[in-house]
Design an enzyme around this catalytic site. Structure first.
Site, short mmCIF file in Angstrom:
data_model
loop_
_atom_site.label_atom_id
_atom_site.label_comp_id
_atom_site.label_asym_id
_atom_site.label_seq_id
_atom_site.Cartn_x
_atom_site.Cartn_y
_atom_site.Cartn_z
N HIS A 83 3.50 -7.08 6.62
CA HIS A 83 2.84 -8.11 5.82
C HIS A 83 3.31 -8.06 4.38
O HIS A 83 3.81 -7.02 3.92
CB HIS A 83 1.31 -7.91 5.83
CG HIS A 83 0.64 -8.10 7.14
ND1 HIS A 83 -0.18 -7.16 7.71
CD2 HIS A 83 0.65 -9.16 8.00
CE1 HIS A 83 -0.64 -7.61 8.86
NE2 HIS A 83 -0.15 -8.82 9.06
N CYS A 115 -6.02 -3.27 4.01
CA CYS A 115 -6.26 -3.80 5.36
C CYS A 115 -7.67 -3.56 5.86
O CYS A 115 -8.17 -4.30 6.71
CB CYS A 115 -5.33 -3.15 6.37
SG CYS A 115 -3.57 -3.19 6.03
#
Length: 260
Positions: A163, A248
C-alpha cells in the site's frame, strides 16, 4: 470537543493465514500477536484516544488491519472494496460501527477497488496509491466522495510495496517520510524526508508532537525525537510479518460528526 476515537479490531483466530504479497511468508504466533495488539490498543488509550472495537471476523485472517476497510473524512465514511476479493467480507461490521458513530456512509462500487491503506491524508490533500489494491475507478469514486468536502485527491503510483502507507506517512507539519528504497517517486510530495528504516516510514499522529511508531525502528525514533517529536513505541512484530504496520491496526476518527 469530544475525545478522539479510534476503530480497532481484534486479531482473528486465522490471522496466520493472512495474505502476503511483497514479503516471504514466515510463521506467525497468534498468541503473541494478541498480546501485541493489546499493547497497541493500550498505547492509543494512554494517549487520549477512546477505542471503538469492531467485532472480530474469525473467517477473515486480515481483518485486524481495519484501516483497509474504510476511509473517514469530515463526517463521511467511504466503505472500501478491496482489490483482494478475499478481504471484501471484512467491511460489513466496520460499516455498522461507523454508522453507529453517526457518519454518513458511502461505498466503493464495482469495478472500483480501494484499500484504506492506500489513502494518506495530509492537510487539505489526500494521496491515493494506485497500481496495487486500488485502481483508477476506485480513485474516481474516492474523489467523488471527498473532493466536495474541500480536499484535493492526488493519485500516486505504487509498485514495490503493498500500500502507499507501506512506503510513506506524514508528520504533523505535512512532511512526508519514507524509506527511500520503497518510495517510487519522492518528488510526488511537496516535502519529503527520508528515514533509515523501513518500519520507520509509518507513524500514527497521536496529537501534539506524539507519534505512535513500531519498536522495530529505533534509529528513526531517535531521529524524530531529535527533531522535536515524541515517539511512542509499540511492538507489532507479528503483524509486520504480514506486511502490517502501525497505521493498519486502527482508523483514527479525529473529525467526528456533530452527533457523535
Amino acid at each position: 470537543m469530544s475525545e478522539p476515537k479510534a476503530l480497532v479490531r481484534p486479531p482473528a483466530a486465522s490471522l496466520a493465514e493472512g495474505l502476503v504479497t511483497h514479503v516471504e511468508r514466515v510463521p506467525v504466533d497468534r498468541e503473541r500477536a494478541v498480546v501485541q495488539w493489546e499493547g497497541y490498543v493500550r498505547a492509543l488509550r494512554d494517549n487520549g484516544w477512546r477505542t471503538v472495537e469492531v467485532p472480530a471476523e474469525e473467517a477473515c485472517p486480515d481483518s485486524v488491519f481495519v484501516e483497509d476497510a474504510v476511509v473517514v473524512l469530515r463526517g463521511t465514511a467511504l466503505i472500501c472494496r478491496s482489490g483482494a476479493p478475499s478481504r471484501r467480507a471484512e467491511t460489513a461490521a466496520v460499516e455498522a460501527s461507523v454508522r453507529g458513530l453517526g457518519y454518513a456512509v458511502r461505498r466503493v462500487g464495482a469495478p472500483g477497488t480501494v484499500d484504506g491503506g492506500d489513502v494518506l491524508k495530509s492537510g487539505e490533500t489526500v494521496y491515493v496509491g494506485t497500481g496495487g489494491r486500488t485502481n483508477e475507478e476506485g480513485v474516481r469514486q474516492l474523489r467523488s466522495a471527498f473532493e466536495p468536502l474541500g480536499v484535493r485527491v492526488v493519485p500516486v503510483p505504487v509498485a514495490g510495496v503493498l500500500h502507499l502507507k507501506s512506503a510513506v506517512t506524514a508528520l504533523p507539519d505535512g512532511t512526508v517520510i519514507g524509506h527511500p528504497p520503497l518510495v517510487d517517486d519522492p518528488s510526488r510530495f511537496p516535502a519529503f524526508r527520508p528515514v533509515p528504516e523501513e518500519s520507520g516510514a509509518h507513524v500514527v499522529l497521536l496529537g501534539g508532537n506524539r507519534l505512535l511508531m513500531a519498536a522495530s525502528a529505533p534509529r528513526t525514533a531517535e531521529m524524530l525525537s531529535g527533531a522535536g517529536y515524541e515517539p511512542v513505541l509499540v511492538d507489532i512484530g507479528e503483524f509486520e510479518k504480514l506486511e502490517g504496520c502501525v497505521t493498519c491496526l486502527s482508523v483514527r476518527l479525529r473529525d467526528l460528526p456533530a452527533a457523535a
